[in-house]
Design a protein around this motif. Sequence first.
Motif, PDB file in Angstrom:
ATOM      1  N   TYR A 173      47.959  37.166  41.613  1.00 29.99           N
ATOM      2  CA  TYR A 173      46.606  37.898  41.852  1.00 29.99           C
ATOM      3  C   TYR A 173      45.768  37.003  41.256  1.00 29.99           C
ATOM      4  N   THR A 174      44.450  37.150  41.761  1.00 33.14           N
ATOM      5  CA  THR A 174      43.099  36.717  41.225  1.00 33.14           C
ATOM      6  C   THR A 174      42.656  37.917  40.293  1.00 33.14           C
ATOM      7  N   GLN A 175      42.328  37.708  38.935  1.00 33.21           N
ATOM      8  CA  GLN A 175      41.894  38.906  38.193  1.00 33.21           C
ATOM      9  C   GLN A 175      40.538  38.342  37.537  1.00 33.21           C
ATOM     10  N   ILE A 176      39.689  39.549  37.629  1.00 31.99           N
ATOM     11  CA  ILE A 176      38.498  39.414  36.784  1.00 31.99           C
ATOM     12  C   ILE A 176      38.458  40.356  35.665  1.00 31.99           C
ATOM     13  N   LEU A 177      38.324  40.040  34.698  1.00 29.25           N
ATOM     14  CA  LEU A 177      38.162  41.086  33.568  1.00 29.25           C
ATOM     15  C   LEU A 177      36.742  41.218  32.750  1.00 29.25           C
ATOM     16  N   VAL A 178      36.164  42.329  32.769  1.00 27.60           N
ATOM     17  CA  VAL A 178      34.877  42.394  32.396  1.00 27.60           C
ATOM     18  C   VAL A 178      35.307  43.235  30.971  1.00 27.60           C
TER      19      VAL A 178
END
Lengths: 252, 282
Positions: free
Chosen positions: A198-203
């Motif tokens: 998966y592509t993941q974006i973590l704020v």
Amino acid sequence: MVEQNAIIKTINLNCFYDNLQVLRDINIEVYRNEILGIIGPANSGKTTFLRALNRLNSLNINYRQKGVIVFEGQNTQDIPDSLIRRKIGIIFAMPQVLPVSIYENIAYGPKVHGIRDKHRVEQLVEESLKKAFVWDELKDRLKTPATKLSGGQQQRLCIARTLAIEPDVILYDEPCSGLDPISTAKVEDTMSLLAQSYTQILVTNNTKQASRVSHRCAFFLMGELVEVDQTRKMYTHPSDPRTDDYITGKFG
Amino acid sequence: MNRAKLRQNIAFTVLGLITLLVVVPILLVLYYVIRHGWNAITWEFLTAAPRNGMKEGGIYPAIVGTVLLITGTMAFSLPLGILSAIYLVEYARDTLFTRLIKLSVVNLSGIPSIVYGLFGFTLFVVFMRMGASILAGSLTLAIMSLPVIITATKEALEAVPMVYREISLSLGATRWQTVRSCVLPYAIPGILTGTVLSLSRAAGETAPILFTVAAFYLPRLPRSMFDQVMALPYHLYVISTQVPNVPEKFSFGTGLVLIALVCLMNLVSIILRAHFRKKKQW
């Protein structure tokens, strides 16, 4: 490990609430199967950026947006809300479970996407819980109310629920802000293992977390993207002095 | 005992007594009606038509009439009221137009019931040529019930946490799927309460049915929606004030039946509420 091929790209993204501009000309690419950390102080527009990607911002009637978001080479304006949100799932800051059983929480997504076959749903629930690494903890309690779980378990249940709709991208909006260190470590481990598919974006508000988990990191400040680079490079040799100040704790 | 605790106990006692005061009139009314009406309740009273200038016989046609009117009212007002509330809460944007609608809904609930009666008479009975009929009466009562149903449903929907909608939408559900499976199930208990409240009021109203459906004396049962019927509240009015020498117990008996009917509706809604509560787990 990180393929240099963009799955999401924003072009001159500007976001407003009424007349207040919260994001200014954001141009960023998110690569396939990477974990992109987004750091920055409060009110720097991190969450707005995240929620712009799967259009949750549009639930706020005062929200306006200019610019283009490209997903898989397609302008997202041409994709219906429900489809874009199915492809780009989100984990909220506080664990948000529906007041139904663990099983029903995860089965909800597949059911609204028209999967009627009971065995297929059961299979998806099991797979998702396994992928989120909570299957062993929860497999005997699938019928208990999700609200009875601890915060950490609820958050990983939320990850499993998002995985059950089989997204390509997972957004995390400060997923560990309400969790203890051990639960946090478990969520971070889960993210690292999910990076294979998966592509993941973590704020995150926690710069250390971003340095532990992310491959690349973006620094947002006052609605602007200051810089985006390999995490290791950014944490050792940031190209902008403001990034250095923030990471080393001079402000924030 | 210290002073704070004493003060607290005094406050609790006063509050408790005031609450008791609220219950007293209800209990008195019930006691009075049951005491004077209980003797009237016989099998014949419940199953026979009135005879001999309504001084003998029963109130069966009026019971049937009221049940039919409630059913008709429900059939018209429930879908209309609940769907409009869903539209107002879940779909409508905050524009001048929707504000106007919301304002009208609030104002409609303040209109006296006799005005609804006259309105129903002009629109349904005369203009739409329905004549005095179950259809016209049900429509009039439905319009009268709408504001309460809409307001109650709106409040029940607004009480469902916004987060549930966000979860559902973020999982790729459409707006309607979200409303159907993530909002309505949690709002149903509130909707039921408001609905039964307004239907109970409709069941007991005399003014709106006066010109639109109610028959003074009609011992046979209706054959279609376009027939007139007797109804309990109007029958009660008639035998108490318009016909001389009707035994007093008949009036109270009629009142008792009306109260029992409304209580039965409340009971059904309580059972339904419990059923829906069981399904969700907080």
